[in-house]
Design a protein around this motif. Structure first.
Motif, PDB file in Angstrom:
ATOM      1  N   ARG A  40       2.664   1.927  -3.303  1.00  0.00           N
ATOM      2  CA  ARG A  40       1.680   2.282  -4.329  1.00  0.00           C
ATOM      3  C   ARG A  40       1.275   3.753  -4.168  1.00  0.00           C
ATOM      4  O   ARG A  40       1.164   4.495  -5.131  1.00  0.00           O
ATOM      5  N   GLU A  41       1.101   4.155  -2.913  1.00  0.00           N
ATOM      6  CA  GLU A  41       0.727   5.544  -2.625  1.00  0.00           C
ATOM      7  C   GLU A  41       1.833   6.502  -3.094  1.00  0.00           C
ATOM      8  O   GLU A  41       1.560   7.546  -3.690  1.00  0.00           O
ATOM      9  N   ALA A  74       0.820  -1.226   0.000  1.00  0.00           N
ATOM     10  CA  ALA A  74       0.000   0.000   0.000  1.00  0.00           C
ATOM     11  C   ALA A  74       0.847   1.266   0.000  1.00  0.00           C
ATOM     12  O   ALA A  74       0.551   2.231  -0.719  1.00  0.00           O
ATOM     13  N   LYS A  75       1.918   1.285   0.786  1.00  0.00           N
ATOM     14  CA  LYS A  75       2.708   2.519   0.918  1.00  0.00           C
ATOM     15  C   LYS A  75       3.433   2.848  -0.374  1.00  0.00           C
ATOM     16  O   LYS A  75       3.413   3.974  -0.854  1.00  0.00           O
ATOM     17  N   GLU A 111       1.713   6.676  -6.893  1.00  0.00           N
ATOM     18  CA  GLU A 111       0.567   7.434  -7.410  1.00  0.00           C
ATOM     19  C   GLU A 111       0.690   8.925  -7.121  1.00  0.00           C
ATOM     20  O   GLU A 111       0.350   9.752  -7.953  1.00  0.00           O
ATOM     21  N   SER A 112       1.206   9.277  -5.936  1.00  0.00           N
ATOM     22  CA  SER A 112       1.246  10.700  -5.596  1.00  0.00           C
ATOM     23  C   SER A 112       2.396  11.444  -6.276  1.00  0.00           C
ATOM     24  O   SER A 112       2.341  12.639  -6.452  1.00  0.00           O
TER      25      SER A 112
END
Length: 206
Positions: free
Chosen positions: A129-130, A126-127, A133-134
């Motif tokens: 990926r974040e 999750a991290k 994306e950001s």
């Protein structure tokens, strides 16, 4: 030792406190990239040191890979990374006639203790990926440890602006989760091929 009066100059706001943290970032670079960062007679690295006020050391050795270590306040380190990313884009992204063929992506390989990579990847990825994306940068955490070390390579690629944002986020994660246990740093010269080549020299020293 830091003098007690030095500490009192730090303001109470979190932003100011964060800037007073000393950060060390290690990057793995190949010969061509190192040449670009050092510059003629070391002029480029000298300029980056002066303008970023970060300490920059480049490991010695004749192997194709070298470690560039950047140490300083988080702010100084980000300034140095930013200058390095733009310099690599300028030198390695330019076509033969010096005209940049579109903006070629720049790749930085960060060397991070494996015990911190879990926080960087996050639960079920999750991290990371974040962060992807950001920032819009590509981020890959190597599955294997670098030879003879407890560190992994984290490859970040994109245009300099996205890389810089990405490195900031990675640093924020690693500052929040210090490495666990002892870290055995990666030394590029210790790969098997080099060990075989230098076996004769080792015997001579023995």
């Amino acid at each position: 030792m830091a003098s007690p009066d030095g500490a009192s100059g730090v303001g109470g706001s979190p932003e100011e406190t964060e800037l007073s943290i000393t950060l060390t970032l290690r990057m793995l670079m190949h010969g061509k990239e190192i040449g670009s960062i050092i510059g003629k007679k070391g002029e480029t690295v000298k300029r980056i040191r002066e303008q970023s006020s970060a300490r920059i050391t480049i490991s010695e050795g004749s192997c194709p890979e070298r470690i560039t270590t950047i140490t300083g306040s988080t702010d100084a380190v980000f300034r140095a990374v930013s200058m390095i990313a733009f310099k690599l884009e300028e030198d390695l992204g330019a076509g033969g006639d010096g005209v940049s063929a579109g903006r070629a992506p720049v790749t930085l390989r960060l060397v991070i203790p494996a015990s911190q990579c879990g926080s960087l990847i996050g639960k079920a990825g999750a991290k990371i990926r974040e962060i992807r994306e950001s920032t819009g940068a590509q981020v890959q955490v190597a599955g294997d440890l670098l030879p003879n070390s407890t560190e992994r390579a984290v490859t970040v690629s994109g245009v300099p602006d996205t890389i810089i944002q990405c490195v900031r986020q990675i640093c924020a994660v690693i500052l929040e989760s210090p490495p666990k246990g002892a870290t055995i740093p990666y030394h590029p010269g210790l790969s098997l091929g080099t060990i075989l080549l230098s076996a004769n020299q080792v015997r001579a020293h023995g």
